[in-house]
Design an enzyme around this catalytic site. Structure first.
Site, PDB file in Angstrom:
ATOM      1  N   TYR A 113       0.860  -1.193   0.000  1.00 32.97           N
ATOM      2  CA  TYR A 113       0.000   0.000   0.000  1.00 32.97           C
ATOM      3  C   TYR A 113       0.894   1.240   0.000  1.00 32.97           C
ATOM      4  CZ  TYR A 113      -3.708  -3.284   1.385  1.00 32.97           C
ATOM      5  OH  TYR A 113      -4.601  -4.335   1.457  1.00 32.97           O
ATOM      6  N   PHE A 135     -12.840  -5.193   0.733  1.00 35.23           N
ATOM      7  CA  PHE A 135     -13.938  -4.412   0.131  1.00 35.23           C
ATOM      8  C   PHE A 135     -15.255  -4.667   0.887  1.00 35.23           C
ATOM      9  CE2 PHE A 135     -12.110  -3.956  -4.506  1.00 35.23           C
ATOM     10  CZ  PHE A 135     -11.110  -3.137  -4.008  1.00 35.23           C
ATOM     11  N   PRO A 136     -15.239  -4.603   2.223  1.00 36.71           N
ATOM     12  CA  PRO A 136     -16.480  -4.870   2.975  1.00 36.71           C
ATOM     13  C   PRO A 136     -17.589  -3.874   2.649  1.00 36.71           C
ATOM     14  CG  PRO A 136     -14.803  -3.889   4.403  1.00 36.71           C
ATOM     15  CD  PRO A 136     -14.119  -4.240   3.117  1.00 36.71           C
ATOM     16  N   LEU A 137     -17.182  -2.673   2.174  1.00 38.26           N
ATOM     17  CA  LEU A 137     -18.175  -1.657   1.782  1.00 38.26           C
ATOM     18  C   LEU A 137     -18.228  -1.530   0.266  1.00 38.26           C
ATOM     19  CD1 LEU A 137     -17.189   1.059   4.452  1.00 38.26           C
ATOM     20  CD2 LEU A 137     -19.020  -0.643   4.592  1.00 38.26           C
ATOM     21  N   GLY A 155     -16.910   1.610  -0.923  1.00 36.51           N
ATOM     22  CA  GLY A 155     -17.727   2.777  -0.600  1.00 36.51           C
ATOM     23  C   GLY A 155     -19.088   2.771  -1.290  1.00 36.51           C
TER      24      GLY A 155
HETATM   25  N1  LIG Z   1      -6.227  -8.822   0.549  1.00 35.73           N
HETATM   26  C1  LIG Z   1      -6.488  -8.031  -0.467  1.00 35.73           C
HETATM   27  O1  LIG Z   1      -6.186  -8.348  -1.621  1.00 35.73           O
HETATM   28  C2  LIG Z   1      -7.132  -6.706  -0.234  1.00 35.73           C
HETATM   29  C3  LIG Z   1      -7.652  -5.962  -1.322  1.00 35.73           C
HETATM   30  C4  LIG Z   1      -8.275  -4.757  -1.041  1.00 35.73           C
HETATM   31  C5  LIG Z   1      -8.389  -4.297   0.264  1.00 35.73           C
HETATM   32  N2  LIG Z   1      -7.868  -5.020   1.283  1.00 35.73           N
HETATM   33  C6  LIG Z   1      -8.011  -4.591   2.705  1.00 35.73           C
HETATM   34  O2  LIG Z   1      -9.390  -4.385   2.951  1.00 35.73           O
HETATM   35  C7  LIG Z   1      -9.576  -3.082   3.522  1.00 35.73           C
HETATM   36  C8  LIG Z   1     -10.926  -2.546   3.138  1.00 35.73           C
HETATM   37  O3  LIG Z   1     -11.017  -2.346   1.743  1.00 35.73           O
HETATM   38  P1  LIG Z   1     -11.069  -0.902   1.090  1.00 35.73           P
HETATM   39  O4  LIG Z   1     -10.605   0.115   2.053  1.00 35.73           O
HETATM   40  O5  LIG Z   1     -10.389  -0.964  -0.209  1.00 35.73           O
HETATM   41  O6  LIG Z   1     -12.608  -0.743   0.718  1.00 35.73           O
HETATM   42  P2  LIG Z   1     -13.939  -0.615   1.609  1.00 35.73           P
HETATM   43  O7  LIG Z   1     -13.631  -0.745   3.050  1.00 35.73           O
HETATM   44  O8  LIG Z   1     -14.954  -1.504   0.990  1.00 35.73           O
HETATM   45  O9  LIG Z   1     -14.389   0.876   1.282  1.00 35.73           O
HETATM   46  C9  LIG Z   1     -13.571   1.976   1.496  1.00 35.73           C
HETATM   47  C10 LIG Z   1     -14.250   3.191   0.873  1.00 35.73           C
HETATM   48  O10 LIG Z   1     -15.455   3.480   1.551  1.00 35.73           O
HETATM   49  C11 LIG Z   1     -15.411   4.821   2.062  1.00 35.73           C
HETATM   50  N3  LIG Z   1     -16.006   4.749   3.394  1.00 35.73           N
HETATM   51  C12 LIG Z   1     -15.518   4.068   4.457  1.00 35.73           C
HETATM   52  N4  LIG Z   1     -16.355   4.186   5.509  1.00 35.73           N
HETATM   53  C13 LIG Z   1     -17.385   4.973   5.096  1.00 35.73           C
HETATM   54  C14 LIG Z   1     -18.555   5.446   5.731  1.00 35.73           C
HETATM   55  N5  LIG Z   1     -18.845   5.142   6.997  1.00 35.73           N
HETATM   56  N6  LIG Z   1     -19.396   6.238   5.015  1.00 35.73           N
HETATM   57  C15 LIG Z   1     -19.123   6.554   3.731  1.00 35.73           C
HETATM   58  N7  LIG Z   1     -18.024   6.120   3.061  1.00 35.73           N
HETATM   59  C16 LIG Z   1     -17.159   5.335   3.757  1.00 35.73           C
HETATM   60  C17 LIG Z   1     -13.972   5.234   2.068  1.00 35.73           C
HETATM   61  O11 LIG Z   1     -13.822   6.606   1.820  1.00 35.73           O
HETATM   62  P3  LIG Z   1     -13.287   7.612   2.982  1.00 35.73           P
HETATM   63  O12 LIG Z   1     -11.808   7.442   3.027  1.00 35.73           O
HETATM   64  O13 LIG Z   1     -13.716   8.946   2.482  1.00 35.73           O
HETATM   65  O14 LIG Z   1     -13.956   7.214   4.235  1.00 35.73           O
HETATM   66  C18 LIG Z   1     -13.400   4.441   0.896  1.00 35.73           C
HETATM   67  O15 LIG Z   1     -13.602   5.117  -0.322  1.00 35.73           O
HETATM   68  C19 LIG Z   1      -8.396  -2.280   2.948  1.00 35.73           C
HETATM   69  O16 LIG Z   1      -8.192  -1.089   3.680  1.00 35.73           O
HETATM   70  C20 LIG Z   1      -7.291  -3.285   3.031  1.00 35.73           C
HETATM   71  O17 LIG Z   1      -6.756  -3.327   4.339  1.00 35.73           O
HETATM   72  C21 LIG Z   1      -7.258  -6.218   1.064  1.00 35.73           C
END
Ligand SMILES: NC(=O)c1ccc[n+]([C@@H]2O[C@H](COP(=O)([O-])OP(=O)(O)OC[C@H]3O[C@@H](n4cnc5c(N)ncnc54)[C@H](OP(=O)(O)O)[C@@H]3O)[C@@H](O)[C@H]2O)c1
Length: 290
Positions: free
Chosen positions: A66, A214-216, A219
């Site tokens: 990252y 990508f739990p959300l 976003g």
């Molecule tokens: N193992 C793998 O291959 C892999 C791949 C991808 C991700 N990951 C891990 O999974 C974690 C989660 O995935 P992710 O961060 O990519 O995606 P995510 O958690 O599905 O979504 C993050 C997005 O949602 C927004 N968001 C978060 N909380 C919010 C809320 N309460 N209200 C409105 N918008 C909100 C964030 O923007 P803001 O910043 O503006 O809040 C960001 O744009 C990553 O941080 C990483 O640690 C692992």
């Protein structure tokens, strides 16, 4: 008012010294565009991480890819600035990706490189062992036995406590278990995309944690036009909270790690620990997947 505390989501135990509140945090938003380069406001990134333990979050998911390295550096700095020097925080780290530019991810499983990544991550994070270390991707150019073999060897050396794999099917997991003790799997999974239901079930049966990435849905499940809006109103909750509450109810082995660069969103997400979905609403939500 109900207390804002990730502990309200319950706990998951890896071992006696490694028990986490089930609602964690992921650092992937703390970089430049395309998960490449620095986050524009370094102090803001550090402040978001420092807020996590105040909300009861004690599991932080990260990866040296990252940035690369930027998210881990912010995490290392934030840990050092925490009143307890970050001792209460459990980290899941990932290795096995090359980064040549924004949006470019190249799985690279040369065992010598994996070992180097673990060693450099420990230096960055100020730790003497990884509590949970994921092979970020299976590099199909290198035998799986070699990629997991080096991690298992590092486990025997005491550098790694628990090993996980990311984006593995059930068959892949069975193959992985031949070469290493697998205690966790991290796959793409959310209420709108739960094609890996069989992996969740396998993880639950074999005492592996399942960290849904990508739990959300990056976003899309949380924003103003979320498909979860209607049900969110019923629970007087945000759409993000409904998406996370669905994951928490789906399996006791699921540890959501929503990513955010915003303290208000971090608080919003932690409040999901207080949302208890009814069985009927859980079923309705489960049918959202196309
Ligand atoms: N193992 C793998 O291959 C892999 C791949 C991808 C991700 N990951 C891990 O999974 C974690 C989660 O995935 P992710 O961060 O990519 O995606 P995510 O958690 O599905 O979504 C993050 C997005 O949602 C927004 N968001 C978060 N909380 C919010 C809320 N309460 N209200 C409105 N918008 C909100 C964030 O923007 P803001 O910043 O503006 O809040 C960001 O744009 C990553 O941080 C990483 O640690 C692992």
């Amino acid at each position: 008012m109900t207390e804002l505390n990730a502990a309200n989501a319950g706990t998951y135990k890896f071992d006696d010294d490694f028990v986490v509140n089930r609602l964690g945090y992921g650092t992937m938003q703390l970089t430049g565009p395309g998960v490449f380069g620095p986050f524009p406001d370094k102090q803001k990134a550090i402040d978001v991480i420092k807020e996590a333990p105040k909300l009861g979050i004690n599991l932080i998911d990260t990866a040296d890819s990252y940035g690369p390295w930027f998210a881990d550096r912010y995490l290392g700095e934030a840990l050092r600035e925490m009143p307890d020097k970050g001792h209460s925080i459990h980290i899941s780290e990932k290795v096995g990706q090359l980064r040549h530019g924004p949006g470019i991810w190249i799985p690279f499983g040369d065992p010598k490189y994996l070992r180097q990544e673990v060693e450099s991550s420990l230096l960055t994070l100020g730790r003497d062992h990884e509590e949970l270390l994921f092979l970020h991707r299976w590099d199909t150019n290198v035998p799986l036995s070699e990629q997991l073999g080096v991690l298992q060897k590092m486990k025997e050396e005491g550098k790694i406590k628990h090993i996980g794999v990311s984006q593995f099917s059930v068959d892949d997991l069975k193959a992985a278990q031949k070469y290493a003790d697998i205690d966790a799997v991290e796959n793409l999974y959310n209420v709108g995309n739960h094609k890996d239901d069989d992996v969740v079930d396998y993880a639950e049966k074999h005492h592996m944690a399942f960290l849904p990435w990508f739990p959300l849905d990056t976003g899309k499940l949380a924003g103003a036009n979320s498909p979860l809006d209607k049900i969110a109103k019923k629970y007087n909750a945000s759409s993000a909270q409904i998406a996370l509450a669905w994951l928490l109810k789906r399996s006791p082995n699921i540890l959501p790690i929503p990513g955010t660069s915003n303290v208000d969103h971090l608080k919003d997400n932690v409040a999901a620990a207080n949302v208890k979905l009814s069985d009927d609403d859980f079923k309705t939500l489960s049918n959202l997947q196309k």
